[in-house]
Write a protein that holds these residues in place. Structure first.
Motif, mmCIF file in Angstrom:
data_model
loop_
_atom_site.group_PDB
_atom_site.id
_atom_site.type_symbol
_atom_site.label_atom_id
_atom_site.label_comp_id
_atom_site.label_asym_id
_atom_site.label_seq_id
_atom_site.Cartn_x
_atom_site.Cartn_y
_atom_site.Cartn_z
ATOM 1 N N VAL A 1 57.659 -79.356 23.652
ATOM 2 C CA VAL A 1 57.885 -78.347 22.618
ATOM 3 C C VAL A 1 59.317 -78.461 22.110
ATOM 4 O O VAL A 1 60.244 -78.687 22.891
ATOM 5 C CB VAL A 1 57.573 -76.927 23.139
ATOM 6 N N GLU A 2 59.474 -78.320 20.805
ATOM 7 C CA GLU A 2 60.744 -78.568 20.124
ATOM 8 C C GLU A 2 61.290 -77.289 19.495
ATOM 9 O O GLU A 2 60.536 -76.500 18.910
ATOM 10 C CB GLU A 2 60.496 -79.628 19.042
ATOM 11 N N ASN A 3 62.602 -77.110 19.591
ATOM 12 C CA ASN A 3 63.236 -75.990 18.902
ATOM 13 C C ASN A 3 63.208 -76.195 17.386
ATOM 14 O O ASN A 3 63.239 -77.329 16.902
ATOM 15 C CB ASN A 3 64.684 -75.821 19.373
ATOM 16 N N ASP A 4 63.133 -75.100 16.646
ATOM 17 C CA ASP A 4 63.141 -75.203 15.189
ATOM 18 C C ASP A 4 64.237 -74.316 14.601
ATOM 19 O O ASP A 4 65.023 -73.705 15.318
ATOM 20 C CB ASP A 4 61.771 -74.865 14.602
ATOM 21 N N HIS B 1 53.557 -87.316 31.664
ATOM 22 C CA HIS B 1 54.275 -88.099 30.661
ATOM 23 C C HIS B 1 54.486 -89.551 31.085
ATOM 24 O O HIS B 1 55.623 -90.027 31.202
ATOM 25 C CB HIS B 1 55.608 -87.422 30.323
ATOM 26 N N PRO B 2 53.388 -90.273 31.329
ATOM 27 C CA PRO B 2 53.528 -91.657 31.789
ATOM 28 C C PRO B 2 54.304 -92.500 30.786
ATOM 29 O O PRO B 2 54.056 -92.447 29.582
ATOM 30 C CB PRO B 2 52.075 -92.134 31.923
ATOM 31 N N LEU B 3 55.277 -93.253 31.299
ATOM 32 C CA LEU B 3 56.120 -94.122 30.484
ATOM 33 C C LEU B 3 56.857 -93.352 29.397
ATOM 34 O O LEU B 3 57.256 -93.918 28.380
ATOM 35 C CB LEU B 3 55.281 -95.246 29.863
ATOM 36 N N GLY B 4 57.031 -92.046 29.603
ATOM 37 C CA GLY B 4 57.732 -91.220 28.630
ATOM 38 C C GLY B 4 56.892 -90.788 27.452
ATOM 39 O O GLY B 4 57.395 -90.148 26.520
ATOM 40 N N ALA B 5 55.599 -91.122 27.442
ATOM 41 C CA ALA B 5 54.729 -90.751 26.319
ATOM 42 C C ALA B 5 54.627 -89.236 26.209
ATOM 43 O O ALA B 5 54.590 -88.527 27.216
ATOM 44 C CB ALA B 5 53.343 -91.361 26.506
ATOM 45 N N HIS B 6 54.549 -88.734 24.981
ATOM 46 C CA HIS B 6 54.459 -87.287 24.809
ATOM 47 C C HIS B 6 53.885 -86.930 23.438
ATOM 48 O O HIS B 6 53.884 -87.738 22.513
ATOM 49 C CB HIS B 6 55.830 -86.628 25.000
ATOM 50 N N PRO C 1 58.160 -79.694 28.953
ATOM 51 C CA PRO C 1 59.439 -80.313 28.597
ATOM 52 C C PRO C 1 59.894 -79.876 27.209
ATOM 53 O O PRO C 1 59.085 -79.738 26.285
ATOM 54 C CB PRO C 1 59.120 -81.811 28.616
ATOM 55 N N ILE C 2 61.188 -79.678 27.060
ATOM 56 C CA ILE C 2 61.752 -79.247 25.792
ATOM 57 C C ILE C 2 62.407 -80.439 25.097
ATOM 58 O O ILE C 2 63.190 -81.177 25.702
ATOM 59 C CB ILE C 2 62.776 -78.121 26.003
ATOM 60 N N ALA D 1 66.130 -80.868 33.033
ATOM 61 C CA ALA D 1 65.308 -80.489 34.186
ATOM 62 C C ALA D 1 63.856 -80.257 33.795
ATOM 63 O O ALA D 1 62.946 -80.484 34.599
ATOM 64 C CB ALA D 1 65.880 -79.231 34.841
ATOM 65 N N SER D 2 63.618 -79.811 32.561
ATOM 66 C CA SER D 2 62.251 -79.517 32.125
ATOM 67 C C SER D 2 61.376 -80.772 32.090
ATOM 68 O O SER D 2 60.152 -80.675 32.136
ATOM 69 C CB SER D 2 62.262 -78.850 30.745
ATOM 70 N N TRP D 3 61.984 -81.952 32.029
ATOM 71 C CA TRP D 3 61.224 -83.201 31.980
ATOM 72 C C TRP D 3 60.849 -83.716 33.372
ATOM 73 O O TRP D 3 60.120 -84.712 33.491
ATOM 74 C CB TRP D 3 62.023 -84.264 31.224
ATOM 75 N N ARG D 4 61.319 -83.077 34.415
ATOM 76 C CA ARG D 4 60.924 -83.383 35.800
ATOM 77 C C ARG D 4 61.068 -84.860 36.163
ATOM 78 O O ARG D 4 60.141 -85.497 36.683
ATOM 79 C CB ARG D 4 59.486 -82.948 36.052
ATOM 80 N N GLY D 5 62.222 -85.408 35.881
ATOM 81 C CA GLY D 5 62.489 -86.778 36.281
ATOM 82 C C GLY D 5 62.210 -87.831 35.229
ATOM 83 O O GLY D 5 62.629 -88.986 35.380
ATOM 84 N N VAL D 6 61.483 -87.482 34.164
ATOM 85 C CA VAL D 6 61.250 -88.404 33.053
ATOM 86 C C VAL D 6 62.452 -88.336 32.111
ATOM 87 O O VAL D 6 62.986 -87.244 31.860
ATOM 88 C CB VAL D 6 59.954 -88.029 32.301
ATOM 89 N N ARG D 7 62.891 -89.458 31.596
ATOM 90 C CA ARG D 7 64.011 -89.439 30.658
ATOM 91 C C ARG D 7 63.608 -88.646 29.407
ATOM 92 O O ARG D 7 62.598 -88.955 28.769
ATOM 93 C CB ARG D 7 64.428 -90.852 30.271
#
Length: 342
Positions: free
Chosen positions: A197-200, A160-165, A217-218, A246-252
């Protein structure tokens, strides 16, 4: 902290010409089937050129906003039919590939220079846990297409460079979490490293997705959670939020926010959060409540977003796009101005 809008810019003055310059064009597979090969090339090339220019203007528009408002979700219509045999061959032609590499690299540079966070969100048809081999293959192809967009922009390669997703929903309930894991294994490493992945509201609530937190990441959607849970407004200090972080492993992380439609809830106080059970008692259904409002009209919700901004950036899902982001930004500004000095 950053907030932003999704896919389309709305003119503050109602200028249709301004919106045409800043927003994407698209076409359909049905329309392409009526054309011969030369006409398909001409049409898709023209749309790609327009859309790259429009994206460049969108990024410049967001880059000129205050730092708080520098998130942008890119439309999946960027390159129509990119992953379909009717159009995929056009995007492989050397001349267009060269244009995409050059123009998109410049747009990505602008985004990086000005701290504009970028994302993509394929449509609901992108189901990574489908039991249909055809649907699964199409979904994987779509995710690789979205990965190519970020690669052209210089926002791919690594976690997820620069938070891209690239954000998707969990998929079909019948496919389950294990089905999602099987689909995940079919993606390239670059695509896997960009996926979220996003909750629905129907198939996979937040609690259902938490088992994936070690792998993907969620993205917490607060409005979806409110509906799925029967009215809970999740708080920033909820233990589940820590697992999401925590699922983002250090990425905001990124979260989503929306509000039910103004006309549906009227009359309703703009400073009190909607009460799910009270609305059901009025005969309003959960299905009705899913619809997005035009603006961020409810300051009770806006205040909740401000509380969550300590840990996540937010994409605002509203029909009036950047105008709704303005509502939220103004509320945040007023709240921060009132806060006592540390």
């Amino acid at each position: 902290m950053r907030i932003g809008f999704c896919c389309k810019v709305v003119s503050p003055t109602g200028s249709a010409e301004w919106e045409k310059r800043l927003n994407m064009r698209t076409t359909t597979l049905a329309a392409l089937r009526r054309l011969d090969r030369s006409e398909v090339r001409t049409k898709l090339t023209a749309i790609a050129e327009h859309n790259m220019a429009a994206l460049g203007r969108q990024v410049e528009f967001v880059a000129a906003r205050p730092p708080l408002e520098r998130c942008l979700r890119i439309s999946s219509d960027m390159f129509p039919a990119y992953s379909h045999p009717l159009g995929s061959w056009v995007y492989k032609e050397r001349s267009l590939v060269g244009r995409m590499e050059t123009v998109m690299a410049g747009i990505g540079h602008t985004a990086r220079t000005h701290g504009v966070r970028l994302s993509l969100h394929p449509g609901q048809f992108c189901v990574l846990n489908s039991g249909s081999p055809e649907t699964m293959a199409n979904s994987v192809a779509e995710l690789e297409y979205h990965t190519d967009i970020l690669r052209f922009l210089g926002h791919a390669g690594g976690w997820h460079p620069l938070g891209a997703h690239i954000n998707i929903h969990g998929g079909s309930r019948s496919g389950g979490i294990e089905g999602f894991r099987r689909g995940l294994a079919l993606l390239s490493q670059e695509a896997r490293d960009l996926l979220t992945v996003e909750n629905d509201e129907v198939s996979f609530g937040l609690d259902d997705l938490l088992p994936l937190a070690e792998e993907v990441p969620i993205v917490l959607d607060i409005h979806h959670h409110w509906i799925r849970s029967g009215g809970e407004y999740i708080s920033p200090d909820d233990p589940r939020v820590e697992r999401v972080k925590a699922s983002w492993r250090g990425v905001r992380p990124v979260a989503h926010i929306s509000v039910s439609r103004e006309d549906l809830l009227a009359p309703h106080s703009p400073i009190v959060r909607p009460d799910f059970l009270a609305l059901l008692a009025r005969g309003i259904t959960p299905r009705d409540l899913r619809g997005h409002s035009d603006r961020m009209w409810n300051d009770g919700i806006n205040e909740l977003v401000l509380a969550h901004l300590v840990w996540a950036d937010f994409e605002v899902e509203a029909k009036k796009k950047n105008l709704a982001v303005d509502d939220l930004a103004q509320h945040i500004g007023r709240s921060l101005a009132k806060a006592p000095a540390a």
